[in-house]
Design a protein around this motif. Sequence first.
Motif, PDB file in Angstrom:
ATOM      1  N   ASP A 138       0.829  -1.205   0.000  1.00  0.00           N
ATOM      2  CA  ASP A 138       0.000   0.000   0.000  1.00  0.00           C
ATOM      3  C   ASP A 138       0.865   1.256   0.000  1.00  0.00           C
ATOM      4  N   LEU A 139       0.343   2.330  -0.627  1.00  0.00           N
ATOM      5  CA  LEU A 139       1.062   3.604  -0.726  1.00  0.00           C
ATOM      6  C   LEU A 139       0.463   4.701   0.139  1.00  0.00           C
ATOM      7  N   ALA A 140      -0.658   4.449   0.795  1.00  0.00           N
ATOM      8  CA  ALA A 140      -1.405   5.509   1.477  1.00  0.00           C
ATOM      9  C   ALA A 140      -1.713   6.613   0.474  1.00  0.00           C
ATOM     10  N   THR A 141      -2.533   6.280  -0.512  1.00  0.00           N
ATOM     11  CA  THR A 141      -2.812   7.180  -1.632  1.00  0.00           C
ATOM     12  C   THR A 141      -3.659   8.376  -1.196  1.00  0.00           C
ATOM     13  N   VAL A 142      -3.199   9.561  -1.560  1.00  0.00           N
ATOM     14  CA  VAL A 142      -3.919  10.802  -1.273  1.00  0.00           C
ATOM     15  C   VAL A 142      -4.795  11.141  -2.473  1.00  0.00           C
ATOM     16  N   ARG A 143      -6.091  11.261  -2.252  1.00  0.00           N
ATOM     17  CA  ARG A 143      -7.032  11.524  -3.340  1.00  0.00           C
ATOM     18  C   ARG A 143      -7.493  12.973  -3.345  1.00  0.00           C
ATOM     19  N   GLU A 144      -7.950  13.422  -4.499  1.00  0.00           N
ATOM     20  CA  GLU A 144      -8.450  14.789  -4.638  1.00  0.00           C
ATOM     21  C   GLU A 144      -9.537  15.082  -3.610  1.00  0.00           C
ATOM     22  N   GLY A 145      -9.430  16.251  -2.985  1.00  0.00           N
ATOM     23  CA  GLY A 145     -10.441  16.653  -2.022  1.00  0.00           C
ATOM     24  C   GLY A 145     -10.253  16.078  -0.637  1.00  0.00           C
ATOM     25  N   HIS A 146      -9.171  15.349  -0.391  1.00  0.00           N
ATOM     26  CA  HIS A 146      -8.898  14.747   0.910  1.00  0.00           C
ATOM     27  C   HIS A 146      -7.451  15.023   1.316  1.00  0.00           C
ATOM     28  N   ARG A 196       4.959   9.716 -15.505  1.00  0.00           N
ATOM     29  CA  ARG A 196       5.791   9.715 -16.713  1.00  0.00           C
ATOM     30  C   ARG A 196       5.979  11.115 -17.280  1.00  0.00           C
ATOM     31  N   THR A 197       4.998  11.995 -17.059  1.00  0.00           N
ATOM     32  CA  THR A 197       5.051  13.322 -17.669  1.00  0.00           C
ATOM     33  C   THR A 197       5.447  14.420 -16.686  1.00  0.00           C
ATOM     34  N   GLY A 198       5.669  14.065 -15.422  1.00  0.00           N
ATOM     35  CA  GLY A 198       6.111  15.053 -14.445  1.00  0.00           C
ATOM     36  C   GLY A 198       5.022  16.000 -13.981  1.00  0.00           C
ATOM     37  N   ARG A 199       3.758  15.658 -14.220  1.00  0.00           N
ATOM     38  CA  ARG A 199       2.652  16.520 -13.783  1.00  0.00           C
ATOM     39  C   ARG A 199       1.960  15.833 -12.605  1.00  0.00           C
ATOM     40  N   LEU A 200       2.621  15.863 -11.470  1.00  0.00           N
ATOM     41  CA  LEU A 200       2.145  15.125 -10.306  1.00  0.00           C
ATOM     42  C   LEU A 200       0.984  15.838  -9.636  1.00  0.00           C
ATOM     43  N   GLY A 201       0.095  15.050  -9.080  1.00  0.00           N
ATOM     44  CA  GLY A 201      -1.038  15.592  -8.352  1.00  0.00           C
ATOM     45  C   GLY A 201      -1.688  14.496  -7.555  1.00  0.00           C
ATOM     46  N   PRO A 202      -2.684  14.820  -6.747  1.00  0.00           N
ATOM     47  CA  PRO A 202      -3.388  13.784  -5.986  1.00  0.00           C
ATOM     48  C   PRO A 202      -4.148  12.853  -6.917  1.00  0.00           C
ATOM     49  N   MET A 203      -4.557  11.699  -6.386  1.00  0.00           N
ATOM     50  CA  MET A 203      -5.300  10.711  -7.155  1.00  0.00           C
ATOM     51  C   MET A 203      -6.664  11.267  -7.553  1.00  0.00           C
ATOM     52  N   VAL A 204      -6.968  11.209  -8.851  1.00  0.00           N
ATOM     53  CA  VAL A 204      -8.258  11.705  -9.325  1.00  0.00           C
ATOM     54  C   VAL A 204      -9.317  10.623  -9.161  1.00  0.00           C
ATOM     55  N   ALA A 208      -3.322   1.091  -6.883  1.00  0.00           N
ATOM     56  CA  ALA A 208      -3.696   2.450  -6.497  1.00  0.00           C
ATOM     57  C   ALA A 208      -5.144   2.703  -6.926  1.00  0.00           C
ATOM     58  N   VAL A 209      -5.994   3.042  -5.967  1.00  0.00           N
ATOM     59  CA  VAL A 209      -7.405   3.325  -6.246  1.00  0.00           C
ATOM     60  C   VAL A 209      -7.798   4.620  -5.548  1.00  0.00           C
ATOM     61  N   TYR A 210      -8.902   5.180  -5.984  1.00  0.00           N
ATOM     62  CA  TYR A 210      -9.345   6.462  -5.429  1.00  0.00           C
ATOM     63  C   TYR A 210      -9.913   6.295  -4.020  1.00  0.00           C
ATOM     64  N   ASP A 211     -10.732   5.281  -3.821  1.00  0.00           N
ATOM     65  CA  ASP A 211     -11.444   5.109  -2.557  1.00  0.00           C
ATOM     66  C   ASP A 211     -10.936   3.859  -1.841  1.00  0.00           C
ATOM     67  N   PRO A 212     -10.501   3.974  -0.565  1.00  0.00           N
ATOM     68  CA  PRO A 212     -10.069   2.771   0.166  1.00  0.00           C
ATOM     69  C   PRO A 212     -11.119   1.665   0.182  1.00  0.00           C
ATOM     70  N   ALA A 213     -12.390   2.022   0.134  1.00  0.00           N
ATOM     71  CA  ALA A 213     -13.444   0.999   0.120  1.00  0.00           C
ATOM     72  C   ALA A 213     -13.371   0.159  -1.150  1.00  0.00           C
ATOM     73  N   THR A 214     -12.933   0.767  -2.248  1.00  0.00           N
ATOM     74  CA  THR A 214     -12.733   0.009  -3.491  1.00  0.00           C
ATOM     75  C   THR A 214     -11.649  -1.030  -3.291  1.00  0.00           C
ATOM     76  N   ARG A 215     -10.585  -0.652  -2.584  1.00  0.00           N
ATOM     77  CA  ARG A 215      -9.465  -1.573  -2.354  1.00  0.00           C
ATOM     78  C   ARG A 215      -9.877  -2.722  -1.443  1.00  0.00           C
ATOM     79  N   THR A 216     -10.599  -2.429  -0.373  1.00  0.00           N
ATOM     80  CA  THR A 216     -10.999  -3.505   0.537  1.00  0.00           C
ATOM     81  C   THR A 216     -11.959  -4.467  -0.157  1.00  0.00           C
TER      82      THR A 216
END
Length: 337
Positions: free
Chosen positions: A13-21, A255-263, A317-325
Motif C-alpha cells: 500500500d502507498l497511502a494514496t492521497v485523493r483529490e479533495g482529501h 511519466r510526464t512530471g505533472r504530479l497531483g493527488p489521485m483523481v 492504487a485506487v481512489y477510494d479505500p473501500a474500493t481496495r478492501t
Amino acid sequence: MSAPNRVPLSVLDLATVREGHGSADALRGTIEIAKTADELGYARFWVAEHHNMPAVASTTPPVLIGAVAANTRNIRVGSGGVMLPNHMPFVVAEQFALLEALYPDRIDLGIGRAPGTDQATAAALRGVSPYLTVEQFPDHLQTVMALLGDVRGSAPARLSATPAAETYPEIWILGSSTYGAQLAAALGLPFCYAYHFAMSSDVDGAARLYRDGFQPSARFPEPHLMVSASVLAAETTEEAQYLAGPSRIMALSLRTGRLGPMVSPETAATRQLSDMDRAVLDSLPGTQYAGTAEEVVAGLDTLVERTGASELILAGAVYDPATRTDSLARIAKAWGL
C-alpha cells in the motif's frame, strides 16, 4: 488438469492521497485496508517509501508500520521498502529492532536501493554526507543485517540496535532489476521483484538468477521469491476497468512530471487528453490485472506458473479505500484464502 499452485498473498500500500482529501484521510484508509487484509488471511501488509509526491502519504515506513501493527493482530507488517541510500544503517536497524520488540515475529524489513523520489528531494534527505550513496548499498545492507542478528557479519564496534533482542525482523531485498535478485541470492535472503512497475520488465530473468544463484543461509535454507502485481477486482470487467482509470492517470502523471493527488474514476473517465498524452497512456498498464475476481485470479495463476513465485504481493492504487478492501475481499475468496 492439476489444481493451481495457490501461494500466499500479501498486500502493498502507498497511502494514496485523493483529490479533495488530506494526508490523514489517506493514512486512515491504509489502516482500514490493513485491518481488512488481516481479517481475510493475507500473509503480509507492506507500506512503501516515497517522498515529496502529492499522491503518496507513505513517506516514513517505520512510523506507518507501527500504526498498522497496532491495529492488526496476525498479519506480518513491513516496508516495501526502506530505501537504504536515504538513511544511515544504524538508524534503520534501531527503528526496526524497536518495531520487532513491540510486535515480535510480525515485522519485515524490505530494503531497496532506489531513491523513492527525485534527485532534489533525495539530496534534502541525505544532506551532503558522502556516506549515503548507492555505491555503498551492499556494505550498508550488511551492516543492517549484522545489527539485526545476522551472525555472518560483524556490527560496528560497540553498537547495538536494541539492548536485548529476543527476536529479529525478517530482512528482504527488493528490486526491479536483476541486480537485486543476484544480491539477495548471494546473501541467502528472500527477494521481492517489483513486477507491478511494468509488465515489460525482466521478471523471468530475475527469478532465474535468484533461484540459480541462491546461497542458503541459517534463516533461509531455500530461496523465497515474492512477485508484485497491480490488481483490481470488481463485480464486472467493465466496472473494474472504470475503477482502474485513476491508476492509469497516476501512471501518466509520473511519466510526464505533472504530479497531483489521485483523481476520481469519474474525472479519469472524462479527462481531455492531448494526442501525446493519449499515446503515453495507451502504453502504460496502470493496473495490470483489472476484471472480475475470476479474471484477476487467472492472471495471477499464470504469473505464479511463469515465475515460480513462492508468494505474490498485490499493489493497486485506487481512489477510494473501500474500493481496495472490496477488491481484496473478492480476490481472497476466489483464491481460497
